[in-house]
Structures are given as C-alpha cells and as structure tokens.
Design a protein around this motif. Structure first.
Motif, mmCIF file in Angstrom:
data_model
loop_
_atom_site.group_PDB
_atom_site.id
_atom_site.type_symbol
_atom_site.label_atom_id
_atom_site.label_comp_id
_atom_site.label_asym_id
_atom_site.label_seq_id
_atom_site.Cartn_x
_atom_site.Cartn_y
_atom_site.Cartn_z
ATOM 1 N N PRO A 1 0.816 -1.212 0.000
ATOM 2 C CA PRO A 1 0.000 0.000 0.000
ATOM 3 C C PRO A 1 0.853 1.266 0.000
ATOM 4 O O PRO A 1 2.064 1.223 0.235
ATOM 5 C CB PRO A 1 -0.794 -0.118 1.305
ATOM 6 C CG PRO A 1 0.101 -0.920 2.204
ATOM 7 C CD PRO A 1 0.789 -1.901 1.301
ATOM 8 N N ALA A 2 0.200 2.394 -0.258
ATOM 9 C CA ALA A 2 0.861 3.699 -0.191
ATOM 10 C C ALA A 2 1.199 4.032 1.260
ATOM 11 O O ALA A 2 0.926 3.243 2.186
ATOM 12 C CB ALA A 2 -0.043 4.760 -0.804
ATOM 13 N N ARG A 3 1.764 5.209 1.477
ATOM 14 C CA ARG A 3 2.300 5.575 2.790
ATOM 15 C C ARG A 3 1.306 5.399 3.949
ATOM 16 O O ARG A 3 1.711 4.988 5.044
ATOM 17 C CB ARG A 3 2.817 7.023 2.745
ATOM 18 C CG ARG A 3 3.665 7.397 3.954
ATOM 19 C CD ARG A 3 4.436 8.683 3.705
ATOM 20 N NE ARG A 3 5.312 8.555 2.551
ATOM 21 C CZ ARG A 3 6.496 7.973 2.577
ATOM 22 N NH1 ARG A 3 6.960 7.457 3.708
ATOM 23 N NH2 ARG A 3 7.244 7.899 1.492
ATOM 24 N N PRO A 4 0.007 5.664 3.786
ATOM 25 C CA PRO A 4 -0.906 5.462 4.920
ATOM 26 C C PRO A 4 -1.077 4.011 5.337
ATOM 27 O O PRO A 4 -1.653 3.728 6.386
ATOM 28 C CB PRO A 4 -2.233 6.043 4.411
ATOM 29 C CG PRO A 4 -1.847 7.009 3.341
ATOM 30 C CD PRO A 4 -0.656 6.394 2.674
ATOM 31 N N GLY A 5 -0.604 3.075 4.531
ATOM 32 C CA GLY A 5 -0.683 1.672 4.899
ATOM 33 C C GLY A 5 -2.031 1.046 4.574
ATOM 34 O O GLY A 5 -2.863 1.602 3.862
ATOM 35 N N LEU A 6 -2.251 -0.145 5.096
ATOM 36 C CA LEU A 6 -3.518 -0.841 4.889
ATOM 37 C C LEU A 6 -4.670 -0.093 5.534
ATOM 38 O O LEU A 6 -5.748 0.028 4.955
ATOM 39 C CB LEU A 6 -3.463 -2.249 5.494
ATOM 40 C CG LEU A 6 -2.480 -3.252 4.901
ATOM 41 C CD1 LEU A 6 -2.471 -4.516 5.765
ATOM 42 C CD2 LEU A 6 -2.850 -3.599 3.468
ATOM 43 N N ALA A 7 -4.450 0.380 6.739
ATOM 44 C CA ALA A 7 -5.493 0.990 7.567
ATOM 45 C C ALA A 7 -6.658 0.002 7.719
ATOM 46 O O ALA A 7 -6.544 -1.175 7.371
ATOM 47 C CB ALA A 7 -5.933 2.327 7.004
ATOM 48 N N LYS A 8 -7.771 0.452 8.217
ATOM 49 C CA LYS A 8 -8.880 -0.463 8.483
ATOM 50 C C LYS A 8 -9.483 -1.056 7.212
ATOM 51 O O LYS A 8 -9.767 -2.264 7.171
ATOM 52 C CB LYS A 8 -9.943 0.242 9.329
ATOM 53 C CG LYS A 8 -9.485 0.510 10.759
ATOM 54 C CD LYS A 8 -10.592 1.140 11.590
ATOM 55 C CE LYS A 8 -10.118 1.357 13.033
ATOM 56 N NZ LYS A 8 -11.185 1.991 13.868
ATOM 57 N N PRO A 9 -9.691 -0.256 6.131
ATOM 58 C CA PRO A 9 -10.267 -0.864 4.921
ATOM 59 C C PRO A 9 -9.370 -1.943 4.319
ATOM 60 O O PRO A 9 -9.850 -3.006 3.917
ATOM 61 C CB PRO A 9 -10.428 0.328 3.970
ATOM 62 C CG PRO A 9 -10.490 1.527 4.857
ATOM 63 C CD PRO A 9 -9.576 1.215 5.998
ATOM 64 N N GLY A 10 -8.062 -1.685 4.239
ATOM 65 C CA GLY A 10 -7.149 -2.665 3.683
ATOM 66 C C GLY A 10 -7.038 -3.903 4.548
ATOM 67 O O GLY A 10 -6.963 -5.038 4.043
ATOM 68 N N THR A 11 -7.024 -3.714 5.860
ATOM 69 C CA THR A 11 -6.965 -4.863 6.764
ATOM 70 C C THR A 11 -8.218 -5.715 6.641
ATOM 71 O O THR A 11 -8.149 -6.955 6.629
ATOM 72 C CB THR A 11 -6.791 -4.388 8.219
ATOM 73 O OG1 THR A 11 -5.618 -3.568 8.323
ATOM 74 C CG2 THR A 11 -6.673 -5.569 9.164
ATOM 75 N N ALA A 12 -9.375 -5.051 6.514
ATOM 76 C CA ALA A 12 -10.616 -5.807 6.336
ATOM 77 C C ALA A 12 -10.561 -6.630 5.052
ATOM 78 O O ALA A 12 -11.052 -7.773 5.012
ATOM 79 C CB ALA A 12 -11.810 -4.855 6.307
ATOM 80 N N ASP B 1 -0.736 -1.088 11.137
ATOM 81 C CA ASP B 1 -1.237 -2.233 10.374
ATOM 82 C C ASP B 1 -0.941 -3.549 11.090
ATOM 83 O O ASP B 1 -1.773 -4.470 11.101
ATOM 84 C CB ASP B 1 -0.600 -2.255 8.981
ATOM 85 C CG ASP B 1 -1.124 -1.155 8.084
ATOM 86 O OD1 ASP B 1 -2.161 -0.540 8.418
ATOM 87 O OD2 ASP B 1 -0.490 -0.901 7.038
ATOM 88 N N ALA B 2 0.250 -3.656 11.679
ATOM 89 C CA ALA B 2 0.617 -4.876 12.387
ATOM 90 C C ALA B 2 -0.316 -5.128 13.564
ATOM 91 O O ALA B 2 -0.697 -6.276 13.835
ATOM 92 C CB ALA B 2 2.069 -4.800 12.852
ATOM 93 N N ARG B 3 -0.697 -4.058 14.258
ATOM 94 C CA ARG B 3 -1.635 -4.218 15.368
ATOM 95 C C ARG B 3 -3.014 -4.643 14.865
ATOM 96 O O ARG B 3 -3.655 -5.535 15.441
ATOM 97 C CB ARG B 3 -1.715 -2.902 16.150
ATOM 98 C CG ARG B 3 -2.750 -2.861 17.280
ATOM 99 C CD ARG B 3 -2.725 -4.066 18.183
ATOM 100 N NE ARG B 3 -1.411 -4.333 18.744
ATOM 101 C CZ ARG B 3 -1.082 -5.465 19.360
ATOM 102 N NH1 ARG B 3 -1.965 -6.454 19.459
ATOM 103 N NH2 ARG B 3 0.131 -5.638 19.854
#
Length: 420
Positions: free
Chosen positions: A354-365, A388-390
């Motif tokens: 992912p881009a700099r903000p990471g997966l965040a909640k939508p990507g993790t879902a 994201d790891a958390r």
C-alpha cells in the motif's frame, strides 16, 4: 521585534519522520530537525504545543561523531530532498532499523523482546545516484529547483547527487516556466527518459485529470529530442530478469536497485509463492511482484486502483494470459472495496504494497476477507506499519519476520517487508 532566545537541548534518539527526540525542562517532548542522537544543540522553536514542540537546530554545540558536512551544495543551500545528508551514511541504516523497532513497540504495542527477535537489517541501495525519478519546480527566471524543507520556496539546482546521471544531464539542459512541476524518470536499463508536468492552474482544478496539457515550448524548454513526453509515455525497466513497462504516470520504486531488493525480500518473506496455486498482488502497481516472485503461481489476481498502472500491468503480465497453465486477472479497484467471488479459488498468499498510509482499516478488512494463510506486507512508513501490524494481530495474524530495507539513503524514508 526581538527574536526569542535559543533553547539548548540534548538529542536522545531519531524518531519516525526524521527528527531527533529530546525533552524540555518542563517534561514535554521536543522534535528537533537537524539534530543527531547524543548532540547538544541550540534550537529555535517553530511550533509550540501543549504536549510537545517542534524545533529547528540553529547551532550544534557538541556534534556527534556521526555528523558530516553534506557533500551536496544544494542541500547546504536548503534543498529539502535529502534531510539526512548530515548523517554519516553508514549510521543512517542502523537508525532506521531502530525507528522501525521503536514504532512497533510504541505505536503497535508489541513486546520489546518479540520485536527484537523478529527484526533484521536487509539490503540497501548505493547512497548516491540511485533515484530514477525526480520532481522539479520552475523558478521565476525559468531555472529549475527542488523545494526547501517545510517550505514552498525553491532552491535552484543544476544536478542531483542522489539521482541517476541521465536525469542530471536533462536538468542541465532545460528551463521550466514559473510554478510548473516537472517529473522526470529514466530507465537504468535503456537510458530512456520520460517527462510529464502540471501547471499551477492545472493543480487548482480539483477534478481535472493530471496531464501535460500545455505544449512543450510553453512550459518546459530545452528537453532533448529523445525524451518522451506525457502521461502515456513509457520506459522499459529490467527487474529480476524481467522487462517491465512503466508509464510516466505510473508509480514505481526509487529505482531498479530498490525494486530488486524488494523483490528479493518479498521472496524471503513468502517462500510459499514458489508452490502457491493462487496469489493476490494487492496494490499491485505495474505488476512488479506479479511478474517476478509470482511467476510460478498458477493463478494471480492483481488489484490496483490507478488506470495507468493497470495499463502497464496488463502489458507486463501479458505472457501469462491464455497460457492455460497460468492465468492472471487484473482488477481496477481500491483494495478495500474488493471481495473474492463466492466460487473463487482459495488464496494462498497475499503480497500487499500500500501507499504511505498503509492498509489501515479498509485494507486490513480486505486482507481478512481474502483469508490467506500468509501475508507479505510491504510498508514505506514505520508508523503505518506499526498500526497495520496491530490491526492484523487483532485479526489473528501473527507477525513472524520484519526485514528493513534502505531504498532512500540520505533521507529518513525506510521500507519494510513483514511476514504475517
């Protein structure tokens, strides 16, 4: 009006973002731009908040043995592109590893012993000449430059020490209209160069597609005849033995050396790709991982939201289409919106970049919906990696290895490949 008196502080350690951390006498945290660990420095406070301050070094009273004079005259003149050029190159990487570890401990809330047992220092690109993409800004007199640190002011340049020589050659030949932002990219494999730019009035139109809308003579003068112009211009770069098409409007890594390091690290993080039946390349870009470490996978699904990158990925993975034994599906979508079909093959491995903000909640879902037993996460920000790891840990994914890579020497940027 008199200037405030400088504050003398002792820098403790480097933190995410590239500043050094110190403490004021009142206990507040201070983030110091330009300081190195262990140094006593005078600083000017530029942002005074209730819980912390941000400050800039005005004088180094007790310099670190890891401090060096920036070799680049443009950096010494204020160019903001290489914020760590005062930091001994050999010491930069170790500091980045510690920043990643501290982010995982502090932001991710992972046990110190766990982090220390999983994290390792991977490869690094050469500290000079590694960048194959640069973005320049036009000066009022037609000159070119890079922006200052935390400023819209532009520092005039005639070369860049961290950029490929092909780009410095072009920089020395061109003039840019005031305020125009020009992106140059070169191929280390073919020496080709692409150019695309936006004018100030283009950027003010929020919904207008970014493109080279002005004729070359109006905005950029002196481009060599062999430079390919516009969003649809493309280069061929060679990574891990594969030729990859990269359009001027598509994202690519800092350079081919960095891309090679990432490919190798992803292969180590997910050795299951050698025997996987179905793999997903999430945030797949031009198909860097799908074309390399996923070459043996029977079925690959690449998910990417950018039109230009999807166009390149179709070309770069065209050898898989219609072969029978190997197939590829390229989906233009935000990863957070994508769902596997009810009759889709189970997913064995996901590589997510992912881009700099990471997966965040939508990507993790989305990762949870894919339900793959292995995720190789490529992160370009230590704080987003920690978050994201958390989130993945809360979704029952165990962090098993963290490889730190230095793809951006002379800057605080750091890349990680983490296995879950």
């Amino acid at each position: 009006m008199s200037m405030p008196e400088p504050v003398t502080l002792r820098a403790e350690r480097m933190v995410a973002g590239g500043d050094a951390l110190a403490h004021l006498a009142d206990g507040r945290v201070a983030f110091l731009t330009g300081a190195l660990p262990g140094e006593e420095v005078d600083v000017a406070i530029r942002n005074d908040r209730k819980d912390f301050v941000k400050a800039t070094v005005t004088d180094v009273l007790d310099p670190s043995s890891e401090r060096v004079e920036p070799p680049c005259p443009h950096r010494r003149a204020g160019c903001g592109g290489c914020g760590w050029m005062h930091f001994l190159p050999g010491a930069q990487f170790a500091a980045k590893v510690e920043i990643v570890a501290e982010s995982l401990r502090r932001v991710g809330r992972f046990d110190e012993n766990t982090v220390d047992s999983l994290i390792r220092m991977g490869g690094a690109v050469d500290p000079y000449g590694y960048r194959t993409t640069v973005r320049l800004v036009g000066l009022p007199d037609g000159g070119v430059g890079f922006r200052e640190e935390r400023s819209d002011e532009v520092v005039r340049i005639d070369h860049c020490q961290v950029a490929h020589e092909n780009l410095s050659r072009v920089v020395r030949e061109i003039d840019i209209a005031p305020g125009v932002e020009l992106t140059l990219r070169t191929s280390a494999a073919t020496n080709g160069v692409t150019a695309r730019w936006t004018r100030p009035e283009d950027r003010q139109r929020r919904n207008e597609k970014r493109r080279s809308s002005a004729a070359p003579g109006e905005s950029v003068r002196g481009l060599p005849a062999d430079v390919h112009i516009g969003d649809r211009a493309f280069l061929i770069e060679r990574i891990a033995g594969r030729n990859l098409q990269v359009s001027a409007a598509s994202f690519f890594q800092s350079g081919p050396a960095g891309a090679e390091l990432l490919v190798d690290a992803v292969g180590r993080a997910a050795p299951e790709l050698v025997t996987a039946d179905h793999a997903v390349d999430a945030y797949g870009g031009v198909g860097l991982f799908a074309a390399t470490v996923m070459d043996a996978v029977r079925r690959v699904t690449l998910i990417e939201s950018a039109r230009s990158s999807c166009f390149d990925a179709r070309e770069n993975l065209s050898n898989r289409a219609g072969t029978g034994s190997k197939s590829v599906e390229i989906v233009r979508s935000d990863v957070g919106d994508w769902k596997p079909g009810e009759d889709a093959d189970p997913i064995d491995v996901v590589v997510a970049d992912p881009a700099r903000p990471g997966l965040a909640k939508p990507g993790t879902a989305a990762m949870v919906r894919m339900n793959a037993p292995v995720i190789a996460l490529v992160s370009c920000d230590p704080v987003s990696l920690a978050r994201d790891a958390r989130l993945l840990a809360e979704a029952a994914y165990a962090m098993e290895s963290i490889e730190v890579l230095d793809l951006f020497p002379q800057t605080p940027h750091v890349e990680c490949v983490t296995r879950f």
